[in-house]
Design a protein around this motif. Structure first.
Motif, PDB file in Angstrom:
ATOM      1  N   UNK A  48       0.848  -1.189   0.000  1.00 30.42           N
ATOM      2  CA  UNK A  48       0.000   0.000   0.000  1.00 30.42           C
ATOM      3  C   UNK A  48       0.888   1.245   0.000  1.00 30.42           C
ATOM      4  N   UNK A  49       0.601   2.232  -0.847  1.00 29.87           N
ATOM      5  CA  UNK A  49       1.463   3.421  -0.920  1.00 29.87           C
ATOM      6  C   UNK A  49       1.655   4.111   0.427  1.00 29.87           C
ATOM      7  N   UNK A  50       0.567   4.239   1.212  1.00 31.12           N
ATOM      8  CA  UNK A  50       0.683   4.934   2.493  1.00 31.12           C
ATOM      9  C   UNK A  50       1.555   4.160   3.481  1.00 31.12           C
ATOM     10  N   UNK A  51       1.531   2.824   3.386  1.00 33.29           N
ATOM     11  CA  UNK A  51       2.384   2.006   4.249  1.00 33.29           C
ATOM     12  C   UNK A  51       3.838   2.122   3.819  1.00 33.29           C
ATOM     13  N   UNK A  52       4.076   1.954   2.524  1.00 38.44           N
ATOM     14  CA  UNK A  52       5.446   2.038   2.018  1.00 38.44           C
ATOM     15  C   UNK A  52       6.084   3.386   2.350  1.00 38.44           C
ATOM     16  N   UNK A  53       5.345   4.469   2.162  1.00 37.46           N
ATOM     17  CA  UNK A  53       5.897   5.800   2.413  1.00 37.46           C
ATOM     18  C   UNK A  53       6.320   5.954   3.870  1.00 37.46           C
ATOM     19  N   UNK A  54       5.468   5.510   4.792  1.00 37.98           N
ATOM     20  CA  UNK A  54       5.771   5.672   6.211  1.00 37.98           C
ATOM     21  C   UNK A  54       6.937   4.790   6.651  1.00 37.98           C
ATOM     22  N   UNK A  55       7.009   3.577   6.092  1.00 34.47           N
ATOM     23  CA  UNK A  55       8.141   2.700   6.416  1.00 34.47           C
ATOM     24  C   UNK A  55       9.441   3.321   5.919  1.00 34.47           C
ATOM     25  N   UNK A  56       9.432   3.823   4.705  1.00 35.53           N
ATOM     26  CA  UNK A  56      10.648   4.415   4.140  1.00 35.53           C
ATOM     27  C   UNK A  56      11.038   5.713   4.850  1.00 35.53           C
ATOM     28  N   UNK A  57      10.060   6.411   5.418  1.00 35.65           N
ATOM     29  CA  UNK A  57      10.356   7.610   6.198  1.00 35.65           C
ATOM     30  C   UNK A  57      11.010   7.269   7.535  1.00 35.65           C
ATOM     31  N   UNK A  58      10.828   6.037   7.974  1.00 37.19           N
ATOM     32  CA  UNK A  58      11.410   5.625   9.251  1.00 37.19           C
ATOM     33  C   UNK A  58      10.663   6.178  10.447  1.00 37.19           C
ATOM     34  N   UNK A  59       9.326   6.161  10.389  1.00 35.91           N
ATOM     35  CA  UNK A  59       8.561   6.673  11.523  1.00 35.91           C
ATOM     36  C   UNK A  59       8.599   5.730  12.717  1.00 35.91           C
ATOM     37  N   UNK A  60       8.853   4.435  12.458  1.00 38.98           N
ATOM     38  CA  UNK A  60       8.829   3.410  13.506  1.00 38.98           C
ATOM     39  C   UNK A  60       9.943   2.422  13.185  1.00 38.98           C
ATOM     40  N   UNK A  61      10.943   2.325  14.067  1.00 39.56           N
ATOM     41  CA  UNK A  61      12.130   1.532  13.735  1.00 39.56           C
ATOM     42  C   UNK A  61      12.554   0.619  14.887  1.00 39.56           C
ATOM     43  N   UNK A  62      12.135  -0.640  14.885  1.00 43.14           N
ATOM     44  CA  UNK A  62      12.701  -1.596  15.837  1.00 43.14           C
ATOM     45  C   UNK A  62      14.174  -1.833  15.479  1.00 43.14           C
ATOM     46  N   UNK A  63      15.037  -1.792  16.472  1.00 45.13           N
ATOM     47  CA  UNK A  63      16.452  -2.023  16.218  1.00 45.13           C
ATOM     48  C   UNK A  63      16.728  -3.518  16.092  1.00 45.13           C
ATOM     49  N   UNK A  64      17.807  -3.843  15.395  1.00 41.45           N
ATOM     50  CA  UNK A  64      18.139  -5.254  15.184  1.00 41.45           C
ATOM     51  C   UNK A  64      18.647  -5.915  16.452  1.00 41.45           C
ATOM     52  N   UNK A  65      19.351  -5.156  17.289  1.00 44.85           N
ATOM     53  CA  UNK A  65      19.905  -5.699  18.519  1.00 44.85           C
ATOM     54  C   UNK A  65      19.067  -5.258  19.711  1.00 44.85           C
ATOM     55  N   UNK A  66      18.970  -6.130  20.708  1.00 45.76           N
ATOM     56  CA  UNK A  66      18.188  -5.830  21.900  1.00 45.76           C
ATOM     57  C   UNK A  66      19.079  -5.210  22.978  1.00 45.76           C
ATOM     58  N   UNK A  67      18.436  -4.666  23.999  1.00 48.44           N
ATOM     59  CA  UNK A  67      19.141  -4.132  25.165  1.00 48.44           C
ATOM     60  C   UNK A  67      18.749  -4.971  26.371  1.00 48.44           C
ATOM     61  N   UNK A  68      19.661  -5.839  26.787  1.00 47.74           N
ATOM     62  CA  UNK A  68      19.392  -6.767  27.891  1.00 47.74           C
ATOM     63  C   UNK A  68      18.128  -7.581  27.620  1.00 47.74           C
ATOM     64  N   UNK A  69      17.990  -8.017  26.379  1.00 50.90           N
ATOM     65  CA  UNK A  69      16.853  -8.833  25.981  1.00 50.90           C
ATOM     66  C   UNK A  69      15.624  -8.047  25.601  1.00 50.90           C
TER      67      UNK A  69
END
Length: 211
Positions: free
Chosen positions: A22-43
């Protein structure tokens, strides 16, 4: 768990039609509005939420919440330990304007807090960085819907990411925040490609709601 599936039933705007194409989903993902990091902090899962990254005249909060929950579902599914240790949400308020704040209606705030309390990964800390002076006006509305335990987990930092280094190893943070991990742009690209890999799963997942 019951509340989680009731929420999935009662919030179709977040949990239906979750195609990453969906265009609205793709745009927001590419903007980086919500970014889970690859590494955790103490789990714990660490999520950067860039509250001022979108254009409020183009994008709405309902789509932002949808995108966030799509990414959160995949992050937790790929790292089940986060369901035990919980998560850390870092709200970066850089470039937040009054127009962003006006999108956060009382109804949306109430539903957001309910989702935090009933999702598969519980927030152990809610850190607000680069906060504007009026942040407490909005935060007081959030806190009015929070139990005391969650209120105690809220911290406001009026400076940049350096104030987080005592709590989170900066090695895992994006280079934009003084860390040594991928940049926001690289992480956004990673997550868009990740969501594409799961597009069939999202279509199937819509079936699982409370009756």
């Amino acid at each position: 768990m019951i509340n989680f599936y009731i929420m999935r039933r009662d919030e179709p705007i977040w949990f239906k039609n979750r195609s990453p194409l969906l265009p609205e989903v793709e745009e927001l993902v590419r903007l980086g509005v919500f970014l889970p990091l690859k590494q955790t902090s103490e789990g714990r899962l660490v999520i950067i939420i860039r509250t001022g990254a979108h254009n409020p005249s183009i994008h709405n909060q309902e789509d932002i919440f949808k995108v966030g929950k799509m990414m959160l579902d995949i992050a937790v599914m790929e790292n089940e330990c986060c369901q035990i240790y919980g998560g850390i949400a870092i709200f970066d308020m850089t470039n937040v304007t009054i127009w962003h704040a006006r999108q956060m209606t009382v109804n949306i705030i109430r539903r957001a807090v309910y989702a935090w309390q009933n999702y598969t990964v519980r927030p152990k800390r809610l850190d607000f960085i680069n906060a504007p002076l009026y942040i407490n006006v909005v935060l007081n509305i959030f806190k009015s819907f929070m139990p005391q335990k969650m209120k105690n987990r809220v911290s406001v930092h009026y400076g940049g990411a350096k104030s987080l280094y005592k709590e989170i190893d900066k090695e895992i943070l994006p280079s934009d925040y003084g860390g040594k991990s991928e940049s926001i742009k690289e992480l956004s690209k990673y997550w868009y490609e990740k969501l594409i890999q799961y597009q069939d799963w999202f279509a199937e997942d819509e079936k699982y709601i409370a009756k």
